[in-house]
Design a protein around this motif. Structure first.
Motif, mmCIF file in Angstrom:
data_model
loop_
_atom_site.group_PDB
_atom_site.id
_atom_site.type_symbol
_atom_site.label_atom_id
_atom_site.label_comp_id
_atom_site.label_asym_id
_atom_site.label_seq_id
_atom_site.Cartn_x
_atom_site.Cartn_y
_atom_site.Cartn_z
ATOM 1 N N LEU A 95 0.422 -1.264 -0.239
ATOM 2 C CA LEU A 95 0.360 -0.019 -0.207
ATOM 3 C C LEU A 95 0.838 1.358 -0.265
ATOM 4 O O LEU A 95 0.490 2.313 -0.544
ATOM 5 C CB LEU A 95 -1.076 -0.186 1.212
ATOM 6 N N LEU A 96 2.840 1.085 0.974
ATOM 7 C CA LEU A 96 2.913 2.715 1.320
ATOM 8 C C LEU A 96 3.531 2.168 0.357
ATOM 9 O O LEU A 96 4.638 3.598 -0.231
ATOM 10 C CB LEU A 96 3.052 2.433 1.949
ATOM 11 N N GLU A 97 4.632 1.980 -0.319
ATOM 12 C CA GLU A 97 5.925 1.121 -1.305
ATOM 13 C C GLU A 97 5.649 0.679 -2.729
ATOM 14 O O GLU A 97 6.361 1.583 -3.608
ATOM 15 C CB GLU A 97 6.700 0.435 -0.735
ATOM 16 N N SER A 98 4.158 0.919 -2.800
ATOM 17 C CA SER A 98 4.907 -0.092 -4.661
ATOM 18 C C SER A 98 4.033 1.780 -5.158
ATOM 19 O O SER A 98 3.817 2.563 -4.767
ATOM 20 C CB SER A 98 3.302 -0.613 -4.859
ATOM 21 N N ASP A 99 5.130 1.005 -7.104
ATOM 22 C CA ASP A 99 4.775 1.612 -7.716
ATOM 23 C C ASP A 99 3.365 2.058 -8.197
ATOM 24 O O ASP A 99 3.246 2.719 -9.212
ATOM 25 C CB ASP A 99 5.914 2.462 -8.333
ATOM 26 N N LYS A 100 3.147 0.811 -8.220
ATOM 27 C CA LYS A 100 1.505 0.640 -9.238
ATOM 28 C C LYS A 100 0.312 1.014 -8.608
ATOM 29 O O LYS A 100 0.251 0.945 -7.474
ATOM 30 C CB LYS A 100 1.508 -0.853 -9.819
ATOM 31 N N PHE A 101 -0.356 2.007 -9.503
ATOM 32 C CA PHE A 101 -1.756 2.658 -8.777
ATOM 33 C C PHE A 101 -2.658 1.008 -8.486
ATOM 34 O O PHE A 101 -2.934 1.386 -7.593
ATOM 35 C CB PHE A 101 -2.426 3.240 -9.818
ATOM 36 N N SER A 102 -2.630 0.644 -9.582
ATOM 37 C CA SER A 102 -3.427 -0.700 -9.093
ATOM 38 C C SER A 102 -2.976 -1.499 -7.616
ATOM 39 O O SER A 102 -4.499 -2.024 -6.995
ATOM 40 C CB SER A 102 -4.032 -1.688 -10.073
ATOM 41 N N GLN A 103 -1.992 -1.714 -7.727
ATOM 42 C CA GLN A 103 -1.715 -2.739 -6.064
ATOM 43 C C GLN A 103 -1.620 -1.955 -5.064
ATOM 44 O O GLN A 103 -2.464 -2.578 -4.141
ATOM 45 C CB GLN A 103 0.258 -2.473 -6.472
ATOM 46 N N ASN B 247 0.664 7.339 10.206
ATOM 47 C CA ASN B 247 2.804 7.681 10.567
ATOM 48 C C ASN B 247 2.277 8.303 9.322
ATOM 49 O O ASN B 247 3.049 9.701 8.463
ATOM 50 C CB ASN B 247 3.562 7.345 10.697
ATOM 51 N N ALA B 248 1.728 7.635 7.818
ATOM 52 C CA ALA B 248 2.092 7.086 6.320
ATOM 53 C C ALA B 248 1.211 8.823 5.784
ATOM 54 O O ALA B 248 1.733 9.783 5.117
ATOM 55 C CB ALA B 248 1.801 6.402 5.863
ATOM 56 N N LYS C 254 7.541 13.495 2.621
ATOM 57 C CA LYS C 254 8.127 14.138 1.759
ATOM 58 C C LYS C 254 8.005 12.580 0.642
ATOM 59 O O LYS C 254 7.705 13.113 -0.380
ATOM 60 C CB LYS C 254 9.361 13.240 1.739
ATOM 61 N N ASP C 255 6.986 11.754 1.107
ATOM 62 C CA ASP C 255 6.338 10.591 0.448
ATOM 63 C C ASP C 255 4.836 10.923 -0.196
ATOM 64 O O ASP C 255 4.087 10.539 1.189
ATOM 65 C CB ASP C 255 7.025 10.025 0.395
ATOM 66 N N CYS C 256 4.302 11.306 -1.113
ATOM 67 C CA CYS C 256 2.750 11.634 -1.506
ATOM 68 C C CYS C 256 2.994 10.190 -1.755
ATOM 69 O O CYS C 256 1.016 10.012 -1.637
ATOM 70 C CB CYS C 256 2.850 12.583 -2.520
ATOM 71 N N LYS C 257 2.690 9.189 -2.274
ATOM 72 C CA LYS C 257 2.401 8.239 -2.350
ATOM 73 C C LYS C 257 2.031 7.033 -0.621
ATOM 74 O O LYS C 257 0.615 6.578 -1.102
ATOM 75 C CB LYS C 257 3.190 7.388 -2.798
ATOM 76 N N LYS C 258 2.942 7.303 0.144
ATOM 77 C CA LYS C 258 2.742 7.029 1.273
ATOM 78 C C LYS C 258 0.981 7.844 1.425
ATOM 79 O O LYS C 258 -0.056 6.757 2.228
ATOM 80 C CB LYS C 258 3.705 7.554 2.344
ATOM 81 N N ARG C 259 0.699 9.004 1.764
ATOM 82 C CA ARG C 259 0.251 9.745 1.793
ATOM 83 C C ARG C 259 -1.652 9.838 1.149
ATOM 84 O O ARG C 259 -2.690 8.866 1.818
ATOM 85 C CB ARG C 259 0.235 11.725 1.630
#
Length: 2016
Positions: A730-738, A769-770, A775-780
């Motif tokens: 959820l927090l690390e993957s680069d793929k949206f679908s994942q 925390n995410a 810094k990381d918009c993907k985590k948010r």
């Protein structure tokens, strides 16, 4: 048959030109009715004009005549014949070329191009190039040759054309072809010509009958314009048909519509180029439509007729179909449709059956569809805040409004075909249009069609049994399962209303709908099919087979389109939409499948269905498969899993099978839920499901997540690891679908593990925390995904964590990354949509609190979260929106633009969840009103008003509407407030009451305020709104409303408040129901009927009768009879506003219940027509008129003022309507009452009755003859009425009848009336007199003379009738008789009456009869009566009675009457007889009011008071007093005369005369209005008093003034003048008062002392001129002298006033004050303070004049009150006076001397010794002469004032010696003082008899020889003083001394001396008393002295005897 055969010949043009009606006349002569003949021969005539018709003028004229006579008989059949010819396909197939060929003569070639074509074949062989000419040159040569040939042909020089064989062959072929075309077109033309000719004939016939055929005729005619053959003819026919359809006043519009429609149709013929010039054409079309709208919607406009609308429809349809972007045009065009759909008629031109309803339905439905799609396309997610949405907003609003208006128009069209009265009946075509619309993809179209079918429900019953009825049932059944809840509900209602039933027969049509290409239809069909299968389980398998077969059928792709060479032009198409429908149907019936069917269906799904080519079909199949598994998985799990495993094992590993494998995995997961958790198959399935989460398909991920919770127990040990794994993904993957799939997985696992897993596995900590990771918009973004899925999966279980998540959401709304913001928005929606009511309470406070933060980011985030609350569940939404929206509205005004935009966006989000389609359409408008309330509120309300709501208004809709409405109630615009109230009223019937409850506190105050608005419309709308609210919510929510309304109902402030309260209360009672009405009405009626209540209270209750009928209609009927009396009673109220209200209430009752409650209304109104109160009569007739207008159908608003009394506006039709409804008897009674009202005594009643009569009666004479029996019955009753007014009305009506019906009725009427005079009923006798009077005034003289012999005794008898009313009526009759027969009436009536005066039993009646006659004919009768009445004995009683009514005619006879009256009064015996005579006489003179008569009365009576006998004078005075006191006449111009005359009577001695004069004077002065100086009459009164006083003849007092209160009458004049007059007038008034006081006795003054003294003192206290003060002081001094003791209460004021006046600058004021003080001192009890004050003033005075006058005042006080002084006061005064004797100022010395001399009278011996002996008698020659002068003056004053005290034996001689010394002094002042002293001493000695031998005589005589003339003068005056102070002559010894001295004085040169000597001689000789003393004196003188005296007497003294002798005071110490 002869008539038929004559039809054509009679219409030959040669005959018809002169006799167009020849055939009709012939048929009539034959005894036939033409119209009936046509009806009887209809079949023959129709056959004649269809089969045998020839298109000639004769036939056209014949057909025109027949249609004129009976167009409705012939035209329907003939029109069908014409239509068949116009619709002939051959006619439409004729092209323009063929038409031109037809017009070319036979044998003439039309298409000459064939020649050229044949010739050009030769040129086809021309070489492209040659050696000599190029190809181009060769072609140019050929063209040149053609041109030359053409030129020669034009010039006529061409020879015969030479054709080649080839050309000849071509021409021959073409001629043959054209001949065939010509023959074919000729045949079509012959048939068309017949139709066109018939149509032309019909146009010339009955227009109405022809217009009945327009519905079909107009479309066919317009279609024929595309035929080249028909267009030239039908275009002209079109113009004529259009002109025929419009009214004459619309001819311009008709021409415009006709020409512009022609332009639109583009006919195949030439048209007027002028109408084609304007460009663009669309603007022309639009303008014409707008002109049509303006014409129909103008203030006085009305809809077009149905035929007119039909001819306008093609143009209107074109504009509405093409100009869809123009909202104004669309709205107005639809309003035109709606307006004409509301036409109602019954076979006339307004009959809606004539309208093209099918075409209109199709048009309106297309409009709804177009704008519905546009709206649907605009319902997209809210755009970013930076995007401008103005265009979208505008377009959305426009589309919404157009759609609403179209829906309204469709409903009106349905209503027009609903089969009700005046409506058409819907046909199959119309119903089919609506049924087809039920399958529209647009919700609004389906909804509108369904509602239209509901309107047509009563008509749809007739479809039962037809094929359309099955379609109807299936489509309505389909609607019951529509995707729209509103449509679904409407479908249920219509299903029940139509009593439809379902059955297996519906399966086939439903399966067709399943594969219908629209998704909404597919879904509805699937649900309907499932419902049907559920009820018929035996049909499951067949349905499944059919569905699978349909799938196979629809799986085929369309073949590709190939061109001629086999190339693919268009690829194969996969029409996959029907297969989606199959999937939906499979899903719907899945739960009803048995195990065997499940296996069958699963074998279809795997792999066929799940492997479909289209992704949408695959998704649908997966959903269907899941449903089947869910429904049957438990039973089929063991059998299905192997199938799925087998497929997964055997399926090819190709890309085409990937989707199938994923779907199978999901199905396995769904099946696994039904396996045991220990089953080893579960874990592998879970693993596959977790892997499937990576699939980029939301449906797959959602399905997997829904499977996981049930499988978690089987993998509980592995679940934490899975969660951690998915958190990492959820927090690390680069793929949206994942990441998205991981969020789904986490949510599914947490749901399976339980809510505690969030804490146990630290999931929330990781996510928090995410989300905080900057810094990381993907985590948010991933954290937000997780929150979203957790909310969706856990629902309300996640609520406790939402509070912790919210602050982070607020921050994320402002995140820099757009993906994070989108995820935030999605999370917010998920959060809000899953909140419970408790959750809302938890979240809302923190969000609202955040709005108060200073940080704009926090505010913006909070606002966006508040906007997301729009996605809450409906229940939660309705509870929170009332709190949210106001806050969002406030945010719109925030200082930060970002916050403002966030607020606007939040409001749009709330608008986006609105489910109500009508509100959806206007959301942008509502939002703009919230953002800009000042400018946009009115527009928003207008749109809301125009919106037709058919769906329930949900909470979000209310949240946007209510703030706008609440704001509108505070607007200053009346229109805005009115619209707000109207919207509130409509709202309560369209929304859930619980949703409205939070808004009540904000609405009620605004409604109350609007209820009291001055504008009636605002009050009306507000009242209805209140009623709707109470009806919707109930009384319990409005506990304070009813008391407030009742209190305001009786408000005294304003009628507006009362009106609003009455209207509001009526609506509220209406909302509470009929039971509340029955409970309140008895109290309301009772209160309104009371007479003891305030007007405003009655007004309020009467107003209830205005509005209650509007609310309750029929339920109010039982109370009509009870309230009409109360209304009529209020109509006679004294208060105008109560009368106005009652009239309005009556009119409302009449207008509302004219038809239904006429039996209740009429009796009360008939009674009111004859009420004694004219106001009730007036109002009853007005209400009766309104009732008759309603009954007869006429308008009462027309003006009848300019028409004559007998001009009528009524019609026979209206009269028949009245008779039909009222019945003949009641109609006669009503009209009789109306006719009598025309003669009412009240003008307004007459005018109103005449107005009503003119309007409802068509012919007055005829109507009178019809109602005469009833009218005469009423007249006799009224003639005998006790009411005078009723008798007058009846009499006038009788006279009017005679005038209108002629004199032929007199022989019948007069005998009846004569017999009536014998009646015992007095009222009837009176009525007879009134009737006779009116008859005589209404008929001719000859007719009266014919009856005069019987009329005269009748009138004479009536004049002496015992009843006064009869005598009064008889006098009127006498007047009429005299006017007709002249003096004969006097001669035959009056003498017998005069004779009857002597009869005691008749005298009283006769006398009153004469009085009544005099009232009317005084000028004629009075000369006849006066001589007889004034002859002795005077009949004063008769005179008094007759004079009271004689008027100004009495003036001419006053000269004879007044003497007679005075004689009668004078001769009357004292006692009651005299009083009675006096009363009669007074009545006579009081009857005189005319100015000339007043002058005669006053002159005559005043003259009579001056002369004549005392009784006569008494009578005159008494009459004058009565006249002045009691007359109503004005005699102001005679006031002066009366004042003089009456005042002069005050000198009379007769008590009675004086009393009458006093009363008269009192009356005159009381009549004066003492309001200005001119009305005071002071000069006149003073003059009158002086004149009277001059005639007193020696009397000092005036007898009249000496009466008790004698001067009271004139005191008011003087009082007002003294107080309010000008200074001159004040002076004159004060002097006048003094004059009156002198003439009044003290006793008479006593009663007036206070009235006199008060004003005088007040004047002295003000600053006025000295002359005013002098006059006032004189008056007060005189009053003190007269009645001193009576003024004792005023002593302090008087003393103060006088003392103040002593210091006045003016001498005369001071002197008068000094005098007044002297008059005041006798009533003073404590004089010392006064003496002390004067003494102090003397000593301190600096001004000599003031000191002198103060000394004078002191002297005045000392004289009468010196003995009252105490020693302590007297001694200082004496000392001061002694000192002042030597004062250098002579005036001061003299004043002090005078005061000292006066004081000597009261001095004790010791002080007198000092003052007199030691001072006055101290004549030391050595002293300064001024000292001696002062002492000498004091000496003579002492001798004057206190001779007894000073002339004692001890001092007398010394006194004489001192006096002699003074007389011998050389200083004249001393000599003169000595002379004065000698005079006073001699006077005392003469009085005491001691004058003989006095030493003073000789010095006195010698003083005449003094050199000083003043001394000589004074010596003569001293002698005169001695002479007049004695009653006897002077002693002889003294006389012998003084006479010679005086004789010598008469010879002095000095005139003054001479005059004094002469005056003294007259006194000494006593010449005024006779000659006795003169003779005695002459006798004692010696001869010389005697001669001298004799000479002086004869020459001088005789002349002085007549002069008035005044005694001069010698004392010069008195200041004057």
């Amino acid at each position: 048959m002869l008539a038929l055969r004559l039809l054509q010949p009679a219409h030959h043009p040669a005959l018809a030109a002169d006799h167009p009606d020849l055939w009709c006349r012939i048929v009539t002569k034959m005894g036939l009715e033409p119209a009936e003949f046509i009806r009887h021969r209809q079949t023959n005539l129709v056959k004649l004009f269809t089969d045998d018709y020839q298109p000639t003028p004769t036939w056209e004229a014949a057909f025109s005549t027949l249609t004129t006579l009976a167009g409705d008989v012939l035209l329907p059949d003939v029109s069908q014949f014409v239509l068949s010819r116009l619709r002939d396909e051959r006619l439409m197939a004729v092209t323009l070329e063929e038409f031109n060929i037809y017009r070319t003569p036979e044998g003439t070639l039309y298409d000459t191009s064939v020649k050229d074509s044949a010739k050009e074949v030769q040129s086809g062989n021309i070489a492209r190039e040659s050696k000599l000419y190029s190809y181009k040159e060769q072609m140019e040569e050929i063209a040149l040759r053609k041109e030359l040939e053409a030129k020669r042909a034009r010039e006529g020089r061409a020879g015969p054309e030479k054709l080649t064989p080839k050309q000849k062959e071509a021409v021959a072929q073409q001629l043959e072809k054209e001949s065939k075309i010509r023959s074919r077109v000729a045949e079509v033309d012959s048939q068309f010509s017949v139709a066109a000719s018939l149509l032309r004939g019909a146009v010339g016939g009955d227009p109405a009958a022809l217009q009945q055929q327009y519905t079909e005729l107009v479309p066919a005619l317009l279609a024929s314009l595309q035929s080249a053959l028909a267009a030239p003819v039908t275009s002209q026919l079109w113009l004529r048909l259009v002109r025929l359809a419009f009214a004459k006043e619309d001819h311009v519009l008709a021409e415009t519509v006709a020409r512009v429609t022609l332009r639109l149709c583009a006919p195949q013929c030439a048209t007027d180029a002028g109408w084609e010039a304007e460009r663009p054409a669309s603007a022309v079309y639009r303008r014409v439509v707008l002109a049509l709208y303006d014409r129909c919607s103008a203030g006085d406009g009305s809809p077009l007729s149905a035929p007119a609308f039909i001819v306008c429809f093609p143009l209107l349809r074109h504009v509405l179909e093409t100009d869809t972007e123009n909202e104004d045009v669309m709205i107005k065009g639809l309003k035109l449709v709606e307006m004409h759909a509301q036409l109602r008629g019954d076979g006339d031109l307004l009959d809606p059956s004539l309208l093209p309803r099918e075409a209109l339905d199709r048009l309106v439905l297309r409009i709804i569809a177009v704008h519905g799609r546009r709206l649907a396309s605009e319902v997209t997610p809210p755009p970013p805040l930076s995007v401008t949405t103005t265009a979208v907003t505008t377009a959305g609003t426009a589309s919404g409004r157009v759609q609403q208006k179209a829906c309204g128009a469709l409903l009106e069209l349905a209503a027009a075909a609903a089969g009700e009265e005046g409506c058409a009946v819907a046909g199959r075509a119309e119903v089919q249009v609506l049924l087809d619309a039920l399958r529209s993809p647009v919700d609004s179209v389906r909804d509108a069609a369904l509602r239209s079918l509901d309107v047509l429900a009563d008509v749809l019953d007739c479809l039962e049994g037809s094929d359309l009825s099955a379609v109807l049932a299936e489509r309505v059944f389909l609607a019951r399962f529509d995707v729209s809840e509103e449509i679904k509900s409407a479908g249920d209602l219509l299903w029940e209303r139509l009593s439809l039933s379902e059955g297996p027969w519906m399966i086939a049509p439903l399966l067709e709908d399943v594969v219908y290409p629209e998704e909404c239809v597919q879904r509805a069909a699937a649900s309907a099919l499932a419902s049907l299968v559920d009820g018929h389980r035996d049909q499951t398998a067949p349905v499944l087979d059919r569905l699978l077969a349909l799938y196979e059928d629809k799986l085929q792709m369309t073949p590709p389109v190939l061109d001629q060479f086999g190339r693919v032009v268009e690829e194969s198409l996969d029409i996959w939409q029907p297969r989606v429908g199959v999937a939906l149907a499979l899903k719907a019936i899945g739960p009803f499948c048995t195990d065997d069917l499940i296996a069958k269906i699963m074998s279809f799904f795997v792999p066929t269905g799940l492997g479909d080519r289209a992704a949408d079909v695959r998704n649908g199949m997966l959903s269907a498969a899941l449903t089947c598994v869910e429904a049957n998985g438990k039973e089929a799990a063991t059998s299905l899993l192997p199938v799925f495993d087998e497929f997964l094992d055997s399926a090819p590993a190709t890309q085409n099978y990937d989707s199938v494998r994923q779907s199978v995995v999901i199905l396995m997961g769904s099946l696994a839920k039904h396996l045991s958790k220990t089953d080893p198959k579960v874990k592998p399935i879970v693993t596959k499901l977790i892997q499937a989460l990576d699939t980029p398909s939301e449906q797959v991920q959602t399905s997997v997540a829904s499977c996981l919770p049930a499988l978690v127990p089987a993998i509980k040990e592995d679940a934490p690891a899975m969660v951690r794994q998915m958190l990492g993904r959820l927090l690390e993957s680069d793929k949206f679908s994942q990441r998205r799939g991981a969020a789904y997985g986490i949510a599914g696992l947490v749901k399976g593990l339980g809510i505690l897993a969030l804490k146990q596995l630290e999931i929330m900590t990781v996510l928090i925390n995410a989300i905080q990771d900057k810094k990381d918009c993907k985590k948010r973004e991933g954290a937000l995904f997780a929150f979203t899925m957790l909310c969706n999966m856990l629902g309300r279980l996640f609520e406790p964590y939402i509070v912790h998540v919210l602050p982070h959401l607020l921050l994320c709304y402002g995140d820099s990354n757009s993906y994070v913001r989108e995820a935030t928005d999605e999370t917010a929606r998920a959060v809000m949509s899953n909140l419970s009511a408790h959750g809302v309470k938890l979240v809302l406070p923190s969000l609202l609190a955040a709005l108060e933060e200073d940080s704009w980011r926090t505010k913006a985030g909070s606002v966006e979260l508040l906007g997301s609350m729009a996605f809450c569940a409906p229940k939660q939404l309705s509870s929170c929106l009332p709190s949210i929206v106001p806050q969002l509205i406030e945010v719109l005004g925030d200082s930060h633009q970002r916050v403002q935009r966030a607020g606007a966006q939040a409001l749009k989000q709330i608008g986006s969840v609105i489910r109500n389609p009508e509100i959806q359409a206007i959301v942008p408008t509502l939002l703009s009103a919230l953002q800009d309330p000042a400018n946009r509120t009115s527009l928003a309300l207008t749109i809301l008003i125009d919106t037709k709501f058919v769906h329930v208004i949900d909470a979000p809709s209310l949240a946007l509407i209510m703030p706008v409405v609440q704001r509108a109630f505070q607007d200053r615009s009346t229109e805005v407030r009115k619209m707000a109230a109207q919207i509130i009223g409509n709202m309560y019937s369209l929304t859930d009451q619980k949703d409205l409850a939070p808004y009540l506190p904000g609405i009620i105050p605004g409604l109350k305020s609007s209820l009291l608005d001055p504008v009636p419309e605002v009050r009306s709308k507000s009242a209805r709104a209140l009623g709707a609210m109470v009806r919707g919510i109930g009384e319990s929510s409005f506990e304070d409303l009813l008391p407030w309304l009742m209190q305001t109902l009786t408000s005294e402030q304003s009628s507006v408040d009362r009106s609003g309260a009455a209207q509001g209360l009526s609506e509220v009672v209406g909302g509470l129901g009929v039971q509340k009405l029955h409970k309140l009405m008895p109290d309301i009626i009772a209160t309104a009927s009371r007479t003891d209540i305030a007007p405003h209270v009655k007004d309020g209750y009467i107003m209830m009768f205005i509005y209650m009928p509007m609310v309750f209609q029929e339920e109010f009927t039982p109370y009509i009879g009870q309230i009409i009396p109360a209304i009529l009673k209020a109509l006679s109220d004294e208060t105008e506003f109560v009368r106005d209200t009652a009239l309005k209430a009556g009119q409302r009752i009449v207008h509302t219940y004219a038809a239904s409650a006429i039996q209740l209304l009429l009796p009360e109104l008939e009674t009111g027509m004859f009420d004694d109160n004219w106001r009730i009569r007036h109002s009853s007739i007005k209400l009766l008129g309104d009732l008759l207008y309603q009954i007869s159908g006429v308008s009462g608003k027309m003006s009848t003022e300019t028409a004559g009394d007998d001009d009528n506006f009524g019609t026979e039709q209206s009269q028949q309507s009245i008779i039909k409804i009222l019945g003949p008897e009641r109609r006669n009674r009503v009209l009789s009452g109306l006719y009598m009202g025309r003669s009412d005594v009240a003008l307004m009643v007459r005018q109103n009755s005449l107005h009503v009569w003119k309007i409802v009666v068509p012919n007055t004479p005829r109507t009178l003859r019809e109602i005469l029996p009833t009218l005469f019955t009423l007249l006799l009753g009224h003639l005998a009425s006790t009411s005078h007014d009723k008798r007058q009305v009846a009499a006038r009506t009788l006279g009017d009848l005679v005038r209108k019906l002629g004199e032929r009725v007199l022989p019948e009427i007069i005998p009846i009336l004569e017999r009536g005079l014998e009646s015992e009923e007095a009222d009837q006798r009176q009525g007879v007199c009134i009737g006779l009077s009116e008859i005589m005034s209404s008929t001719s003289k000859d007719m009266v003379l014919a009856f005069v012999d019987s009329l005269v005794p009748t009138v004479r008898k009536a004049l002496s009738d015992p009843l006064p009313e009869v005598r009064a009526a008889a006098a009127q009759t006498f007047d009429s008789l005299h006017n007709t027969v002249g003096t004969r009436a006097l001669d035959e009536i009056l003498p017998p009456l005069m004779e009857q005066l002597s009869q005691p039993d008749q005298a009283e009646y006769v006398l009153d009869g004469l009085r009544q006659v005099m009232t009317i004919k005084s000028r004629v009768v009075l000369p006849y009566l006066v001589p007889q009445l004034v002859a002795p004995p005077v009949n004063t009683k008769a005179l008094s009675i007759l004079a009271s009514v004689a008027g100004d005619a009495l003036t001419r006879h006053l000269n004879r009457i007044l003497p007679a009256l005075m004689s009668a009064m004078g001769d009357a015996e004292p006692g009651e007889a005299a009083a009675e005579q006096a009363g009669y006489c007074q009545s006579v003179i009081l009857s005189v009011t005319e100015p000339a008569g007043v002058r005669v009365v006053i002159d005559e009576l005043l003259e009579a008071t001056r002369a004549g006998s005392t009784p006569r004078r008494r009578a005159a005075a008494a009459l004058l007093a009565s006249f002045c006191g009691q007359t109503r006449a004005e005699y102001e111009q005679h006031v002066s005369q009366l004042l003089r005359g009456l005042t002069h009577l005050f000198i009379d001695e007769d008590d009675k005369l004086l009393q009458s004069a006093w009363e008269g004077l009192s009356a005159v002065i009381k009549r004066l209005e003492l309001d200005d100086e001119h009305s005071y009459y002071i000069p006149d009164v003073r003059q009158a008093v002086r004149f009277a006083a001059s005639d007193l003849k020696g009397r000092d007092l005036m007898p009249g003034f000496c009466l008790a209160k004698g001067i009271t009458p004139i005191l008011p004049i003087f009082r007002e003048a003294v107080l309010n007059g000008a200074p001159e007038l004040k002076e004159s008034a004060a002097l006048g008062l003094a004059e009156i006081i002198r003439l009044t006795s003290a006793a008479a003054l006593r009663t007036s002392v206070v009235h006199i003294t008060g004003p005088l003192i007040r004047i002295l206290g003000d600053r006025f001129a000295w002359n005013v003060k002098v006059a006032v002081l004189e008056c007060l001094a005189l009053l003190l002298e007269k009645v001193g003791l009576m003024l004792k209460p005023f002593l302090p004021q008087l003393q103060t006033t006088f003392l103040k006046a002593l210091s006045d600058p003016h001498k005369q004021v001071r002197l008068r004050a000094a005098t007044a003080l002297g008059r005041l001192i006798p009533i003073h009890t404590r004089v010392d303070p006064l003496f002390t004050e004067l003494h102090t003033s003397i000593r301190t005075a600096e001004d000599t004049g003031v000191r002198d006058t103060t000394l004078q005042a002191l002297r005045n006080l000392v004289g009468p009150a010196g003995d009252k002084m105490s020693d302590a006061v007297r001694s200082p005064v004496l000392t001061t006076l002694l000192e002042l004797l030597s004062h250098p100022e002579e005036s001061t010395r003299l004043a002090a001397a005078g005061c000292l001399g006066t004081l000597c009278r009261w001095l004790p011996a010791d002080e007198l010794h000092v003052a007199y002996r030691d001072t006055m008698l101290d004549d030391d020659a050595m002293l300064d002469w001024t000292v001696r002068h002062g002492r000498s003056a004091a000496l003579y004053v002492a001798l004057k004032s206190a001779p007894d005290q000073v002339l004692t034996e001890d001092w007398e001689k010394k006194t004489a010696r001192v006096i002699v010394n003074y007389m011998q002094s050389d200083r004249p002042p001393l000599v003169m003082n000595g002379l004065r002293a000698a005079g006073y001493m001699l006077r005392h000695q003469l009085a005491a008899g001691r004058a003989a031998g006095s030493p003073l005589a000789t010095p006195l005589v010698r003083a005449i020889n003094n050199n000083s003339n003043e001394v000589k003068q004074l010596s003569a005056q001293v002698v005169e003083l001695l002479a007049v102070s004695r009653e006897q002559p002077l002693p002889a010894e003294l006389a012998r001394l003084v006479i010679p001295m005086l004789v010598n004085g008469t010879k002095e040169k000095n005139t003054v001396v001479r005059t004094c000597a002469e005056s003294a001689l007259v006194a000494v000789l006593r010449l005024k008393e006779g000659e006795a003393t003169q003779e005695e004196m002459l006798a004692m003188l010696d001869s010389g002295a005697r001669d001298s005296l004799q000479e002086v007497i004869s020459k001088v003294l005789r002349k002085d005897v007549t002069a008035v002798q005044q005694i001069r005071d010698l004392d010069e110490t008195l200041i004057s």
